[in-house]
Design a protein around this motif. Structure first.
Motif, mmCIF file in Angstrom:
data_model
loop_
_atom_site.group_PDB
_atom_site.id
_atom_site.type_symbol
_atom_site.label_atom_id
_atom_site.label_comp_id
_atom_site.label_asym_id
_atom_site.label_seq_id
_atom_site.Cartn_x
_atom_site.Cartn_y
_atom_site.Cartn_z
ATOM 1 N N PRO A 131 -0.138 -0.968 -9.096
ATOM 2 C CA PRO A 131 -1.153 -1.265 -10.108
ATOM 3 C C PRO A 131 -1.979 -0.022 -10.429
ATOM 4 O O PRO A 131 -2.223 0.806 -9.539
ATOM 5 C CB PRO A 131 -2.022 -2.336 -9.430
ATOM 6 C CG PRO A 131 -1.147 -2.926 -8.366
ATOM 7 C CD PRO A 131 -0.281 -1.798 -7.897
ATOM 8 N N PRO A 132 -2.417 0.128 -11.662
ATOM 9 C CA PRO A 132 -3.144 1.344 -12.048
ATOM 10 C C PRO A 132 -4.505 1.501 -11.368
ATOM 11 O O PRO A 132 -5.038 2.606 -11.321
ATOM 12 C CB PRO A 132 -3.307 1.188 -13.566
ATOM 13 C CG PRO A 132 -3.155 -0.275 -13.830
ATOM 14 C CD PRO A 132 -2.197 -0.781 -12.799
ATOM 15 N N ASP A 133 -5.056 0.409 -10.862
ATOM 16 C CA ASP A 133 -6.380 0.509 -10.243
ATOM 17 C C ASP A 133 -6.336 0.820 -8.749
ATOM 18 O O ASP A 133 -7.378 0.904 -8.099
ATOM 19 C CB ASP A 133 -7.165 -0.794 -10.460
ATOM 20 C CG ASP A 133 -6.459 -2.018 -9.892
ATOM 21 O OD1 ASP A 133 -5.230 -1.950 -9.689
ATOM 22 O OD2 ASP A 133 -7.140 -3.031 -9.642
ATOM 23 N N ILE A 134 -5.138 1.009 -8.185
ATOM 24 C CA ILE A 134 -5.023 1.348 -6.768
ATOM 25 C C ILE A 134 -5.266 2.852 -6.588
ATOM 26 O O ILE A 134 -4.586 3.670 -7.206
ATOM 27 C CB ILE A 134 -3.632 0.974 -6.215
ATOM 28 C CG1 ILE A 134 -3.430 -0.543 -6.267
ATOM 29 C CG2 ILE A 134 -3.464 1.481 -4.789
ATOM 30 C CD1 ILE A 134 -4.329 -1.325 -5.328
ATOM 31 N N LEU A 135 -6.224 3.209 -5.741
ATOM 32 C CA LEU A 135 -6.523 4.605 -5.480
ATOM 33 C C LEU A 135 -5.410 5.229 -4.627
ATOM 34 O O LEU A 135 -4.736 4.515 -3.863
ATOM 35 C CB LEU A 135 -7.865 4.731 -4.752
ATOM 36 C CG LEU A 135 -9.086 4.204 -5.509
ATOM 37 C CD1 LEU A 135 -10.336 4.269 -4.621
ATOM 38 C CD2 LEU A 135 -9.307 4.996 -6.793
ATOM 39 N N PRO A 136 -5.212 6.545 -4.725
ATOM 40 C CA PRO A 136 -4.135 7.192 -3.957
ATOM 41 C C PRO A 136 -4.225 6.927 -2.455
ATOM 42 O O PRO A 136 -3.201 6.730 -1.796
ATOM 43 C CB PRO A 136 -4.330 8.685 -4.277
ATOM 44 C CG PRO A 136 -4.991 8.695 -5.617
ATOM 45 C CD PRO A 136 -5.872 7.487 -5.646
ATOM 46 N N GLN A 137 -5.447 6.920 -1.921
ATOM 47 C CA GLN A 137 -5.599 6.688 -0.477
ATOM 48 C C GLN A 137 -5.340 5.233 -0.085
ATOM 49 O O GLN A 137 -5.243 4.917 1.108
ATOM 50 C CB GLN A 137 -6.997 7.119 -0.007
ATOM 51 C CG GLN A 137 -8.163 6.391 -0.662
ATOM 52 C CD GLN A 137 -8.681 7.108 -1.908
ATOM 53 O OE1 GLN A 137 -7.909 7.783 -2.592
ATOM 54 N NE2 GLN A 137 -9.961 6.989 -2.152
ATOM 55 N N GLU A 138 -5.219 4.352 -1.076
ATOM 56 C CA GLU A 138 -4.941 2.944 -0.802
ATOM 57 C C GLU A 138 -3.475 2.592 -1.035
ATOM 58 O O GLU A 138 -3.055 1.466 -0.770
ATOM 59 C CB GLU A 138 -5.813 2.062 -1.704
ATOM 60 C CG GLU A 138 -7.312 2.255 -1.517
ATOM 61 C CD GLU A 138 -8.117 1.537 -2.581
ATOM 62 O OE1 GLU A 138 -7.549 1.198 -3.650
ATOM 63 O OE2 GLU A 138 -9.318 1.306 -2.358
ATOM 64 N N ALA A 139 -2.704 3.559 -1.536
ATOM 65 C CA ALA A 139 -1.330 3.277 -1.956
ATOM 66 C C ALA A 139 -0.457 2.806 -0.802
ATOM 67 O O ALA A 139 0.275 1.814 -0.924
ATOM 68 C CB ALA A 139 -0.721 4.517 -2.607
ATOM 69 N N ALA A 140 -0.513 3.500 0.335
ATOM 70 C CA ALA A 140 0.363 3.148 1.453
ATOM 71 C C ALA A 140 0.090 1.736 1.935
ATOM 72 O O ALA A 140 1.028 0.944 2.149
ATOM 73 C CB ALA A 140 0.177 4.147 2.602
ATOM 74 N N GLU A 141 -1.183 1.402 2.090
ATOM 75 C CA GLU A 141 -1.523 0.062 2.575
ATOM 76 C C GLU A 141 -1.029 -1.008 1.603
ATOM 77 O O GLU A 141 -0.546 -2.069 2.019
ATOM 78 C CB GLU A 141 -3.034 -0.048 2.759
ATOM 79 C CG GLU A 141 -3.478 -1.348 3.406
ATOM 80 C CD GLU A 141 -4.962 -1.364 3.724
ATOM 81 O OE1 GLU A 141 -5.446 -2.415 4.196
ATOM 82 O OE2 GLU A 141 -5.637 -0.345 3.513
ATOM 83 N N TYR A 142 -1.125 -0.715 0.298
ATOM 84 C CA TYR A 142 -0.665 -1.680 -0.702
ATOM 85 C C TYR A 142 0.848 -1.884 -0.608
ATOM 86 O O TYR A 142 1.338 -3.027 -0.623
ATOM 87 C CB TYR A 142 -1.043 -1.205 -2.105
ATOM 88 C CG TYR A 142 -0.590 -2.147 -3.197
ATOM 89 C CD1 TYR A 142 -1.357 -3.262 -3.533
ATOM 90 C CD2 TYR A 142 0.612 -1.951 -3.870
ATOM 91 C CE1 TYR A 142 -0.937 -4.146 -4.522
ATOM 92 C CE2 TYR A 142 1.043 -2.828 -4.852
ATOM 93 C CZ TYR A 142 0.263 -3.922 -5.166
ATOM 94 O OH TYR A 142 0.685 -4.807 -6.140
ATOM 95 N N VAL A 143 1.597 -0.786 -0.486
ATOM 96 C CA VAL A 143 3.055 -0.884 -0.433
ATOM 97 C C VAL A 143 3.498 -1.619 0.827
ATOM 98 O O VAL A 143 4.396 -2.476 0.787
ATOM 99 C CB VAL A 143 3.701 0.518 -0.504
ATOM 100 C CG1 VAL A 143 5.213 0.415 -0.326
ATOM 101 C CG2 VAL A 143 3.379 1.188 -1.832
ATOM 102 N N PHE A 144 2.872 -1.312 1.968
ATOM 103 C CA PHE A 144 3.229 -2.000 3.202
ATOM 104 C C PHE A 144 2.924 -3.504 3.087
ATOM 105 O O PHE A 144 3.685 -4.334 3.605
ATOM 106 C CB PHE A 144 2.480 -1.398 4.385
ATOM 107 C CG PHE A 144 3.104 -0.140 4.912
ATOM 108 C CD1 PHE A 144 4.363 -0.161 5.488
ATOM 109 C CD2 PHE A 144 2.436 1.075 4.823
ATOM 110 C CE1 PHE A 144 4.950 0.995 5.970
ATOM 111 C CE2 PHE A 144 3.008 2.233 5.309
ATOM 112 C CZ PHE A 144 4.274 2.201 5.877
#
Length: 227
Positions: A108-121
């Motif tokens: 999603p476009p509102d996911i910050l780069p530092q939150e990307a890994a947690e979102y994908v997992f």
């Protein structure tokens, strides 16, 4: 170890900086400086997964991936403090590992780069195919660098820490599957339970060790013999 920053990947302008000297201006006490991976490894041997284990490779994976090493129960820094920096070698996959997570095509476009890994997992945990593939590729690249450490050091234990440790339930199985065929003698593999606290707790342990060394240094505790 002497307070000088030899190389800083994220802040290249810090290369050569006397960090201990800069901080000593504001703090009326000894200032110690240490690599983040080494601090985390120190914590794992103190109160973490590596208690009672002498030879350990700690892999800190977040924005970048690095490693801290315990050999004989002590942090191994190497000649110039660069021990464990497998990620500097382009032939292993650490330099590209996180790109599989940040490049997840359904981010999603509102996911910050530092939150990307947690979102994908989190998405992989639900079984979403693209997320599971991203984690699979991440585990593959992470395993390459870990295997290089294992083949060189033959540690009893490898501990995975940093931000990805919160998703050990998703990461551990594919990492084990990719790592074992690359090792002559696969080590035990564990995920840190300390999450993002390992580095700061390692700084506490470093300070305590410094105090202990000064308190129990025979040369400073015992009076000099009279002539």
């Amino acid at each position: 170890h002497d307070g000088l920053v030899k190389r800083c990947v994220g802040l290249p302008e810090w290369d050569g900086l006397d960090l201990a000297g800069e901080m000593a201006v504001d703090f009326d006490c000894p200032v110690l400086v240490e690599n983040d991976c080494n601090l985390a490894a120190l914590t794992e041997g103190w109160i973490g997964e590596a208690q009672g284990v002498d030879d350990v490779a700690f892999v800190l994976s977040g924005v970048r991936t690095g490693a801290g090493l315990l050999i004989g129960g002590r942090v191994h820094r190497g000649r110039g403090g660069a021990a464990g920096e497998i990620g500097a070698l382009p032939l292993v996959g650490w330099h590209r590992a996180t790109s599989h997570l940040t490049g997840y095509p359904k981010m999603p476009p509102d996911i910050l780069p530092q939150e990307a890994a947690e979102y994908v997992f989190a998405r992989a945990r639900t079984g979403e195919p693209a997320a599971r593939w991203a984690v699979e590729q991440y585990a593959h690249d992470l395993a390459e660098g870990i295997a290089a450490l294992v083949l060189a050091l033959d540690p009893e234990l490898v501990v995975i820490g940093g931000g990805v440790s919160r998703s050990g339930d998703v990461l551990l199985e594919p990492l084990r599957r990719h790592l074992d065929p690359l090792c002559l003698e696969p080590p035990a593999l564990a995920v840190s339970s300390l999450s993002d606290q390992a580095v700061v707790l390692g700084a506490v342990r470093l300070a305590l060790d410094h105090v202990d060394a000064r308190l129990y240094d025979v040369d400073t505790v015992l009076p000099e013999p009279s002539s």
